[in-house]
Write a protein that holds these residues in place. Structure first.
Motif, PDB file in Angstrom:
ATOM      1  N   LYS A 159       0.810  -1.399   0.037  1.00 52.05           N
ATOM      2  CA  LYS A 159      -0.170   0.267   0.371  1.00 52.05           C
ATOM      3  C   LYS A 159       1.114   1.203  -0.020  1.00 52.05           C
ATOM      4  O   LYS A 159       1.724   1.343   0.953  1.00 52.05           O
ATOM      5  CB  LYS A 159      -1.178  -0.031   1.466  1.00 52.05           C
ATOM      6  CG  LYS A 159      -1.497  -1.124   1.680  1.00 52.05           C
ATOM      7  CD  LYS A 159      -2.954  -1.349   0.370  1.00 52.05           C
ATOM      8  CE  LYS A 159      -4.389  -0.098   0.743  1.00 52.05           C
ATOM      9  NZ  LYS A 159      -5.692  -0.230  -0.397  1.00 52.05           N
ATOM     10  N   LYS A 161       1.244   5.353   0.186  1.00 50.20           N
ATOM     11  CA  LYS A 161       0.135   5.971   0.812  1.00 50.20           C
ATOM     12  C   LYS A 161       0.676   7.229  -0.503  1.00 50.20           C
ATOM     13  O   LYS A 161      -0.464   8.387  -1.230  1.00 50.20           O
ATOM     14  CB  LYS A 161       0.926   6.493   2.270  1.00 50.20           C
ATOM     15  CG  LYS A 161      -0.060   8.407   2.258  1.00 50.20           C
ATOM     16  CD  LYS A 161       0.702   8.866   3.669  1.00 50.20           C
ATOM     17  CE  LYS A 161      -0.579   9.856   4.507  1.00 50.20           C
ATOM     18  NZ  LYS A 161      -0.336  10.494   5.626  1.00 50.20           N
ATOM     19  N   SER A 164      -2.190   6.865  -3.260  1.00 51.89           N
ATOM     20  CA  SER A 164      -3.562   6.511  -2.568  1.00 51.89           C
ATOM     21  C   SER A 164      -3.522   8.009  -2.464  1.00 51.89           C
ATOM     22  O   SER A 164      -4.792   8.344  -2.492  1.00 51.89           O
ATOM     23  CB  SER A 164      -3.628   5.643  -1.356  1.00 51.89           C
ATOM     24  OG  SER A 164      -2.885   6.587  -0.293  1.00 51.89           O
ATOM     25  N   THR A 165      -3.216   9.315  -2.244  1.00 52.23           N
ATOM     26  CA  THR A 165      -3.659  10.458  -2.490  1.00 52.23           C
ATOM     27  C   THR A 165      -2.692  11.130  -3.552  1.00 52.23           C
ATOM     28  O   THR A 165      -2.789  12.423  -4.008  1.00 52.23           O
ATOM     29  CB  THR A 165      -2.500  10.906  -1.166  1.00 52.23           C
ATOM     30  OG1 THR A 165      -0.789  11.039  -1.468  1.00 52.23           O
ATOM     31  CG2 THR A 165      -2.667  10.969  -0.146  1.00 52.23           C
TER      32      THR A 165
END
Length: 220
Positions: A159, A161, A164-165
């Motif tokens: 995952k 970040k 994801s952002t």
């Protein structure tokens, strides 16, 4: 069914040492940005009893800034992921799938997705929040996708970040964004199938008819 002995989730360090989760290969991930592309896969989508489901929105960083997402909606089967770059025509195309009670959508952390959909006047039916399906392991708190993959398969689900952002409203998504988005919808399908195989789905999920519908040729 009685609960299993309480399970201790693998630590972050242990998960890092696990083999890396294998996502669908890129040829099996379809990026869709037009109604014409939607119509080309309409029959494929209609034939699916189960979808992994997720959505991505361009992040908001300013206080009081209101999200205009979801900007990307992901649906996945065991064989393919469909990534929809949202516009009004695609929203209209997908509404019957969202509303269809015979098409199950499974995922993690879907509460916010449902909130964003309700703001658009769209109700999601037959949605299963998988994070709450680990009670038989003796786990009382919701389990995230990364921990679920580690617990069930002994794999490390990466995952990022940074990804994801990232800007999910961009017309030109990067290969990393496409891979990330597809994995977030594909992995829940595997989790659901494994819980179903182990007969560990919560009682409130109708599993007998569900199994027959998902696996009509299997001997149960």
């Amino acid at each position: 069914m009685e609960a299993l002995q309480p399970t201790i989730l693998p630590s972050k360090e242990q998960i890092q040492a696990f083999p890396v989760f294998q996502n669908l290969p890129m040829p099996q991930i379809q990026l869709i940005h037009s109604l014409e592309q939607c119509l080309a896969v309409e029959q494929e989508l209609k034939s699916c009893a189960l979808f992994g489901f997720d959505s991505e929105s361009k992040p908001t960083f300013k206080v009081g800034e209101i999200s205009t997402g979801p900007h990307l909606i992901q649906l996945a089967t065991l064989d393919k992921a469909y990534l929809f770059q949202m516009n009004p025509a695609i929203w209209a195309f997908l509404v019957p799938i969202f509303a269809n009670r015979d098409q199950i959508k499974v995922g993690f952390g879907l509460k916010n997705d449902a909130h964003l959909f309700r703001k658009r006047g769209i109700e999601l039916n037959s949605v299963i929040e998988l994070s709450k399906c680990f009670g038989h392991f003796g786990l009382k708190n919701p389990v995230g996708l990364k921990n679920a993959i580690a617990l069930l398969f002994g794999l490390n689900f990466p995952k990022s970040k940074r990804i994801s952002t990232s800007n999910w409203a961009s017309k030109n998504l990067s290969a990393a964004q496409i891979d990330y988005a597809a994995a977030d919808a594909y992995a829940p399908v595997l989790v659901f199938e494994e819980l179903l195989r182990r007969n560990l789905l919560p009682k409130e999920i109708p599993n007998t008819s569900l199994k027959l519908r998902l696996r009509p040729s299997s001997r149960l």
